[in-house]
Motif scaffolding. Structure first.
Motif, PDB file in Angstrom:
ATOM      1  N   CYS A  18       0.841  -1.190   0.000  1.00 27.15           N
ATOM      2  CA  CYS A  18       0.000   0.000   0.000  1.00 27.15           C
ATOM      3  C   CYS A  18       0.882   1.247   0.000  1.00 27.15           C
ATOM      4  CB  CYS A  18      -0.914  -0.003   1.223  1.00 27.15           C
ATOM      5  SG  CYS A  18      -1.970   1.457   1.339  1.00 27.15           S
ATOM      6  N   LYS A  19       0.577   2.203  -0.880  1.00 23.94           N
ATOM      7  CA  LYS A  19       1.339   3.446  -0.923  1.00 23.94           C
ATOM      8  C   LYS A  19       0.963   4.379   0.224  1.00 23.94           C
ATOM      9  CE  LYS A  19       2.067   3.494  -5.903  1.00 23.94           C
ATOM     10  NZ  LYS A  19       1.830   4.210  -7.162  1.00 23.94           N
ATOM     11  N   GLN A  20      -0.220   4.206   0.781  1.00 21.41           N
ATOM     12  CA  GLN A  20      -0.683   5.090   1.851  1.00 21.41           C
ATOM     13  C   GLN A  20      -0.081   4.702   3.211  1.00 21.41           C
ATOM     14  OE1 GLN A  20      -1.910   7.741   1.200  1.00 21.41           O
ATOM     15  NE2 GLN A  20      -3.674   7.713  -0.144  1.00 21.41           N
ATOM     16  N   CYS A  21      -0.307   3.451   3.619  1.00 23.09           N
ATOM     17  CA  CYS A  21       0.116   3.044   4.971  1.00 23.09           C
ATOM     18  C   CYS A  21       1.366   2.169   4.977  1.00 23.09           C
ATOM     19  CB  CYS A  21      -1.030   2.324   5.692  1.00 23.09           C
ATOM     20  SG  CYS A  21      -1.469   0.729   4.995  1.00 23.09           S
ATOM     21  N   GLY A  22       1.801   1.674   3.815  1.00 20.95           N
ATOM     22  CA  GLY A  22       3.019   0.883   3.731  1.00 20.95           C
ATOM     23  C   GLY A  22       2.851  -0.591   4.058  1.00 20.95           C
ATOM     24  N   ARG A  23       1.620  -1.028   4.301  1.00 22.83           N
ATOM     25  CA  ARG A  23       1.394  -2.428   4.640  1.00 22.83           C
ATOM     26  C   ARG A  23       1.589  -3.317   3.419  1.00 22.83           C
ATOM     27  NH1 ARG A  23      -3.515  -5.461   7.713  1.00 22.83           N
ATOM     28  NH2 ARG A  23      -2.898  -7.530   7.043  1.00 22.83           N
ATOM     29  N   GLN A  24       2.251  -4.443   3.632  1.00 20.17           N
ATOM     30  CA  GLN A  24       2.403  -5.445   2.577  1.00 20.17           C
ATOM     31  C   GLN A  24       1.360  -6.529   2.813  1.00 20.17           C
ATOM     32  OE1 GLN A  24       6.339  -6.567   1.290  1.00 20.17           O
ATOM     33  NE2 GLN A  24       5.731  -8.713   1.247  1.00 20.17           N
ATOM     34  N   PHE A  25       0.711  -6.992   1.741  1.00 19.07           N
ATOM     35  CA  PHE A  25      -0.343  -7.992   1.882  1.00 19.07           C
ATOM     36  C   PHE A  25      -0.426  -8.840   0.628  1.00 19.07           C
ATOM     37  CE2 PHE A  25      -2.080  -4.121   0.187  1.00 19.07           C
ATOM     38  CZ  PHE A  25      -2.942  -4.510  -0.821  1.00 19.07           C
ATOM     39  N   LEU A  26      -1.144  -9.946   0.750  1.00 22.51           N
ATOM     40  CA  LEU A  26      -1.365 -10.863  -0.365  1.00 22.51           C
ATOM     41  C   LEU A  26      -2.752 -10.632  -0.934  1.00 22.51           C
ATOM     42  CD1 LEU A  26       0.017 -14.120   1.241  1.00 22.51           C
ATOM     43  CD2 LEU A  26       1.159 -12.694  -0.434  1.00 22.51           C
ATOM     44  N   GLU A  27      -2.919 -11.026  -2.196  1.00 22.17           N
ATOM     45  CA  GLU A  27      -4.217 -10.876  -2.848  1.00 22.17           C
ATOM     46  C   GLU A  27      -5.288 -11.710  -2.148  1.00 22.17           C
ATOM     47  OE1 GLU A  27      -6.013 -11.001  -7.376  1.00 22.17           O
ATOM     48  OE2 GLU A  27      -4.098 -11.930  -6.955  1.00 22.17           O
ATOM     49  N   SER A  28      -4.934 -12.923  -1.783  1.00 20.54           N
ATOM     50  CA  SER A  28      -5.882 -13.775  -1.071  1.00 20.54           C
ATOM     51  C   SER A  28      -5.121 -14.583  -0.023  1.00 20.54           C
ATOM     52  CB  SER A  28      -6.596 -14.717  -2.031  1.00 20.54           C
ATOM     53  OG  SER A  28      -5.668 -15.584  -2.647  1.00 20.54           O
ATOM     54  N   TYR A  29      -5.800 -14.885   1.067  1.00 19.80           N
ATOM     55  CA  TYR A  29      -5.181 -15.632   2.158  1.00 19.80           C
ATOM     56  C   TYR A  29      -5.804 -17.014   2.233  1.00 19.80           C
ATOM     57  CZ  TYR A  29      -3.181 -11.234   3.652  1.00 19.80           C
ATOM     58  OH  TYR A  29      -2.474 -10.062   3.698  1.00 19.80           O
ATOM     59  N   GLN A  30      -4.984 -17.988   2.561  1.00 17.89           N
ATOM     60  CA  GLN A  30      -5.457 -19.350   2.761  1.00 17.89           C
ATOM     61  C   GLN A  30      -5.187 -19.721   4.211  1.00 17.89           C
ATOM     62  OE1 GLN A  30      -3.125 -21.594   0.026  1.00 17.89           O
ATOM     63  NE2 GLN A  30      -4.333 -21.022  -1.753  1.00 17.89           N
ATOM     64  N   ALA A  31      -6.178 -20.282   4.840  1.00 18.34           N
ATOM     65  CA  ALA A  31      -6.009 -20.707   6.225  1.00 18.34           C
ATOM     66  C   ALA A  31      -5.064 -21.903   6.279  1.00 18.34           C
ATOM     67  CB  ALA A  31      -7.353 -21.076   6.826  1.00 18.34           C
ATOM     68  N   TRP A  32      -4.097 -21.840   7.182  1.00 20.92           N
ATOM     69  CA  TRP A  32      -3.172 -22.948   7.379  1.00 20.92           C
ATOM     70  C   TRP A  32      -3.631 -23.705   8.607  1.00 20.92           C
ATOM     71  CZ3 TRP A  32       0.364 -23.538   3.644  1.00 20.92           C
ATOM     72  CH2 TRP A  32       0.689 -22.444   2.881  1.00 20.92           C
ATOM     73  N   CYS A  33      -4.277 -24.823   8.396  1.00 22.28           N
ATOM     74  CA  CYS A  33      -4.705 -25.586   9.553  1.00 22.28           C
ATOM     75  C   CYS A  33      -4.668 -27.083   9.227  1.00 22.28           C
ATOM     76  CB  CYS A  33      -6.088 -25.165  10.023  1.00 22.28           C
ATOM     77  SG  CYS A  33      -7.409 -25.543   8.889  1.00 22.28           S
TER      78      CYS A  33
END
Length: 90
Positions: A25-40
């Motif tokens: 994100c250019k605003q807050c600088g957070r890095q993230f993935l397009e989609s998350y998969q639960a690891w269980c």
């Protein structure tokens, strides 16, 4: 892409993680993935590891047999103990 933190749409691609596209994100600088998969793990796998421990196997032996990290198994053991203590107290 929309930032899950600040909901800004001003994002850019920022490499890959385990074969999935990363964004930043250019605003807050957070890095993230397009989609998350639960690891269980399934309850069957958890029960198997708990039974192995009750039969006398060490956490490291269970780790070698199942490829599940020993601290994960330790967390399952602690949770099972708390659940049993909660049942015993009621």
């Amino acid at each position: 892409m929309q930032c899950p933190c600040c909901y800004s749409t001003q994002t850019f691609k920022n490499g890959f993680r385990k074969g999935r596209q990363c964004y930043k994100c250019k605003q807050c600088g957070r890095q993230f993935l397009e989609s998350y998969q639960a690891w269980c793990y399934s309850n069957d796998v958890k029960q198997l590891c708990l039974k192995m421990h009750l039969k006398g196997m060490s956490l490291r032996e269970i780790e070698r047999a199942t490829d599940i990290h020993h601290t994960t198994i330790l967390h399952w053991l602690r949770k099972a103990k708390l659940d049993l203590d909660g049942i015993a107290n009621t």
